[in-house]
Design an enzyme around this catalytic site. Structure first.
Site, PDB file in Angstrom:
ATOM      1  N   ASP A  10      -1.508  -7.395   9.414  1.00  0.00           N
ATOM      2  CA  ASP A  10      -1.505  -7.643   7.857  1.00  0.00           C
ATOM      3  C   ASP A  10      -0.609  -7.416   7.719  1.00  0.00           C
ATOM      4  OD1 ASP A  10      -3.456  -6.117   5.947  1.00  0.00           O
ATOM      5  OD2 ASP A  10      -2.676  -5.405   7.801  1.00  0.00           O
ATOM      6  N   ASP A  18      -0.340   0.921   3.725  1.00  0.00           N
ATOM      7  CA  ASP A  18      -1.729   1.069   4.229  1.00  0.00           C
ATOM      8  C   ASP A  18      -1.682   2.965   3.841  1.00  0.00           C
ATOM      9  OD1 ASP A  18      -2.887  -1.350   6.121  1.00  0.00           O
ATOM     10  OD2 ASP A  18      -1.764  -1.164   4.036  1.00  0.00           O
ATOM     11  N   HIS A  43       4.334  -0.414   8.648  1.00  0.00           N
ATOM     12  CA  HIS A  43       3.273  -0.115   9.686  1.00  0.00           C
ATOM     13  C   HIS A  43       3.326  -2.011  10.226  1.00  0.00           C
ATOM     14  CE1 HIS A  43       0.620  -1.169   7.165  1.00  0.00           C
ATOM     15  NE2 HIS A  43      -1.305  -1.290   8.073  1.00  0.00           N
TER      16      HIS A  43
HETATM   17 ZN   LIG Z   1      -3.231  -3.470   5.772  1.00  0.00          ZN
HETATM   18 ZN   LIG Z   2      -2.768  -1.190   7.539  1.00  0.00          ZN
END
Ligand SMILES: [Zn+2]
Ligand SMILES: [Zn+2]
Ligand SMILES: [Zn+2]
Ligand SMILES: [Zn+2]
Lengths: 372, 372
Positions: B65, B261, B61
């Site tokens: 990060d 995530d 995604h």
């Molecule tokens: Zn993340």
């Molecule tokens: Zn994320």
């Protein structure tokens, strides 16, 4: 005033040397950051500076080793600010970012596609390069550097800074001019438009001679501030006290020159009569001068020549090829060099001139003399 | 087959934990990289993998990060490839990059504004998310995720992967389907469109029984390859030798699930009957489940529940909040936790189920059983 060298490597970061980033910590604790290559936010954690104090960021040119760490740094400054909603309602922090045309688009794209909100506001002030800064084959690869049609929710309009052209044809970009600072940019030769920043700290009034004031019958109070700011005052008995009677000599401001990548910084030399510190790249050592110049870079001797031409007292070298290990490295392999080689070459070139030269490895801190 | 965890931290990198990146090293040495947060190229230097062997990159995604390190990684893979012009004339390396819609624009913008040439070719294959992947307030912040109007000089057209809809309404994205691998993506709940990758290694023919072949009079030669590929052969004397006569049982392929995530990966569970390894985030420990879910993240118990639902043998946890120190850390401060806490919680939740659980700190290497 301190210069914290966060990353001193060229081209790509390694475990022994990060890529370009330099934090100028002012006497009041606030920080101006120069360049932000990948990993800058990690390097910043290794030094005693608070990322939340960064209120201005200057990007010398758009090569990745100078800017790929900027989006992540902005996100982390935001998420780690630690301000309460109450505090944010009183005052929203603000960061000014200065850089070449195209920077707004890069920051906007990275922050918006990653859907990263920021708790502070920011402006990107873009410098419009002059024709000389573009390589002959620039148009072979056409890239849109214009500002995007949308802005980030935390983005306020920035200034588009056109070059100011002097009578002799020399140019500079005016970025900041206030009570404390005058910051201008100049252009320097590199493979893509690259800038150097000329930072003039303005002279400050001298210190008040408090015992003299007392002997003249001037009691502490608002009048001290008036005298310090250069205004005469009239006592109750009619005596006029002038600033000259009670102020020490003005405290001279310091001048710092912080350069981006360059094979030749002479185009901005016209802006500098003398200066305290020059920060100049030395990507390759003197034996590799042809390679350095071919890629738009410099060697120690070139950095020294420039520094002498602008009356510098101190030259700090950075942006080293990863082939040069930090000077602290002990067991060297066959043929392995450290930046001590570049420092020696620079000191030889500077011999007898009064110019002091040092190489800056990661985490090197230089205290600028004259810190109040 | 090894999983090298390059970065196992959530949100922002620190000196003790980098942000998300995971290198799947196949038996032939080639590498598939999953996510590339800032600093990935530095982390990669700390492990025994060759960046030049990375031929596929999967981005789960678009949060920073997970992708801010991608442009720098591509540049450094290129500059450090070490191929001669002669070698490049024979064969130009190629990297396939898979990720959500918007990735092409991010990569293009970063590489072109930084004016970074690459010596290899690359394609970006974008997955078009389904409506369920967008938060209710998605339209409050309108961001252009479409492909840019220009391409990077090294960019070849990629595939735009629409979801394949099954009769029951479940969806998946078909990414790779060749002799060796079947890779599909599924969607998982998070704050922005997030994906998990279901990686099926295909069964391979069994090993040839060489002594039996010799006893049947079949001499070594091209016919061995034919038999291995499932074709019968006819001897000079008319005897027919079938693969079944001389091949051992097929070597079963392995299945790995690598998730981005998520607060809930159940939307892709339909794609998995059983699997060898699940890599699942556990950003916060079980006592912080409300905070985890609020931010689109998971706890160890949630990761265990998912892994059980898909018949996993092994669960590897990653993407930890920076509050949890690496398990190797010795002198802990008052109140400081390590990932040992999360591992205990996961093992308690998995007790009696046969599921094996481990937390992955930076540089942890997991050897997938069954490596040939
Ligand atoms: Zn993340
Ligand atoms: Zn994320
Ligand atoms: Zn550079
Ligand atoms: Zn450069």
């Amino acid at each position: 005033m301190k210069l914290h060298f966060l990353g001193t490597g060229s081209s790509y970061p390694t475990t022994k040397r990060g890529v370009s980033s330099l934090a100028l910590q002012q006497d009041d604790g606030s920080i101006w950051l120069f360049d932000s290559g990948e990993g800058t936010q990690i390097q910043a954690q290794k030094v005693a500076i608070s990322r939340q104090k960064i209120n201005k960021i200057f990007i010398t040119h758009l090569h990745g080793d100078h800017m790929f760490g900027l989006p992540g740094l902005l996100c982390t400054i935001s998420s780690q600010f630690g301000l309460t909603e109450e505090q944010l309602e009183k005052e929203v922090p603000h960061v000014d970012i200065y850089g070449p045309k195209g920077l707004r688009r890069f920051i906007y794209t990275a922050l918006s596609l990653s859907r990263s909100p920021l708790i502070f506001k920011y402006c990107v002030h873009e410098m419009v390069p002059v024709a000389s800064q573009y390589s002959e084959d620039w148009e072979d690869w056409d890239v849109d550097h214009s500002e995007p049609s949308a802005t980030h929710p935390s983005e306020l309009p920035g200034v588009t800074v056109e070059p100011s052209v002097m009578e002799d044809g020399n140019v500079y970009w005016k970025l900041i001019d206030n009570e404390e600072w005058c910051v201008r940019a100049g252009w320097i030769h590199h493979r893509i438009p690259s800038f150097g920043f000329v930072i003039n700290e303005k002279d400050r009034p001298g210190t008040l001679d408090k015992s003299k004031l007392v002997s003249l019958g001037v009691k502490p109070g608002p009048v001290y501030g008036q005298l310090k700011s250069g205004k005469s005052i009239t006592m109750e008995n009619g005596d006029v006290i002038t600033p000259e009677m009670v102020l020490g000599p003005p405290i001279q401001g310091r001048t710092l020159i912080i350069l981006g990548d360059t094979s030749d910084a002479s185009p901005l030399a016209h802006m500098i009569q003398s200066c305290d510190v020059v920060v100049h790249e030395a990507t390759h050592d003197d034996t590799l001068v042809d390679k350095a110049v071919e890629f738009g870079h410099s060697t120690p001797s070139q950095a020294v020549a420039f520094s002498k031409s602008v009356g510098a007292k101190v030259l700090l070298l950075n942006h080293f090829s990863q082939r040069y290990s930090p000077s602290s490295k002990e067991s060297l392999k066959e043929g392995e060099e450290t930046v001590a080689l570049l420092e020696e070459q620079a000191q030889a070139a500077a011999a007898g001139t009064g110019l002091s030269v040092q190489c800056a490895d990661d985490l090197f801190v230089y205290e600028v003399p004259g810190t109040r």
